[in-house]
Design an enzyme around this catalytic site. Sequence first.
Site, PDB file in Angstrom:
ATOM      1  N   LYS A  55      -1.862  11.138   3.841  1.00 29.35           N
ATOM      2  CA  LYS A  55      -1.815  10.369   2.593  1.00 29.35           C
ATOM      3  C   LYS A  55      -1.662  11.305   1.404  1.00 29.35           C
ATOM      4  O   LYS A  55      -0.853  11.060   0.507  1.00 29.35           O
ATOM      5  CB  LYS A  55      -3.106   9.550   2.417  1.00 29.35           C
ATOM      6  N   GLN A  99     -11.846   5.706   2.857  1.00 28.25           N
ATOM      7  CA  GLN A  99     -11.374   5.734   4.249  1.00 28.25           C
ATOM      8  C   GLN A  99     -12.434   5.148   5.193  1.00 28.25           C
ATOM      9  O   GLN A  99     -13.593   5.549   5.152  1.00 28.25           O
ATOM     10  CB  GLN A  99     -11.057   7.197   4.635  1.00 28.25           C
ATOM     11  N   ASP A 122      -6.100  -0.748  -1.218  1.00 26.18           N
ATOM     12  CA  ASP A 122      -6.127  -1.256   0.157  1.00 26.18           C
ATOM     13  C   ASP A 122      -5.995  -2.779   0.173  1.00 26.18           C
ATOM     14  O   ASP A 122      -5.699  -3.361   1.220  1.00 26.18           O
ATOM     15  CB  ASP A 122      -7.455  -0.868   0.836  1.00 26.18           C
TER      16      ASP A 122
END
Length: 294
Positions: A55, A99, A122
Amino acid sequence: MSGARIIDGKAVAAQVRADLKGKVEALKAAHGFTPGLAVVLVGEDPASQVYVRNKGQQTKEVGMNSIEHKLPAETSEADLLALVDALNKDPAINGILVQLPLPKHVNAEKVLNSIDPDKDVDGFHPVNVGRLWVGERALVPCTPTGSLILAKSVQESLSGMDAVIIGRSNIVGKPMAALLLRENCTVTVAHSRTRDIQSVVKLADLVVAAVGIAEFVKGDWIKPGAIVIDVGINRVEVPGGKAKLKGDVAYEEAAAVASAITPVPGGVGPMTIACLLKNTLQAAQMQRGIEVTA
Ligand code: NAP
């Protein structure tokens, strides 16, 4: 023998990133600022470390700032909430990603729900879920967004199609249903209690499999000519060899009847980070009141 077009997720993801790079440059030129994505990693889970590294690299490649917070596994929930609060208030941070999985002593739902919905790249926050379902501009979860882009790379208009999604998770199945409804599909969401699931799948012009069981969907479940999007990533032990990644669809069998299909790996997987970056640009533009081009 495969009769289906193989949908190249790596190539489509590269196109998405190239497009974003141009848009980030245009944003810098017109408004003099660079979007920033903060990624918070707690603990040392090896798969999470790889994701976070990828990422970070891809964020920089499209010209955005990547800020990583790597915290020890014993970090308290209070400390994590305090970090999210600081990131929520930091104008240089446009997107926040915590995460998963988080260590067991941390309430993941509480932490995710503490992220400012406008920075929730997200798309898991209930506010974004609500915005998606009522048709407002929302930050939408990355994997279903990527799956939709892949389906539309085969057929621009999905309007009127019978779509069957297998799986009803908050991360994939449910947002996928909202997205396909928005595309004017007739949507069925199948799950573990669905009766005669193969007959349900057989009616679909578009199948999205997000089950988490290797090769669950067989070739003879697929309607001839259907588009098949395989979200599954399952690690399967091969006797005497290394583990292999398999999708939720029996690929060879399904490819013989479908008109187009995503492989695993190389299908939906590469789209997820590309869509995270797209969400970060969208979040930055929304926060600054700039026209959304992401
Ligand atoms: P999940 O939360 O475990 O949900 C699985 C869904 O499949 C549930 O709704 C479950 O039904 C349903 N299901 C389980 N067994 C079934 C059966 N026998 N028949 C019909 N439905 C069944 O999984 P997820 O997070 O959505 O992920 C799904 C898959 O996608 C996994 O392989 C995961 O690794 C992969 N994935 C890939 C990406 C990517 O970047 N490509 C991202 C996320 C996930 P119930 O609700 O009734 O239990």
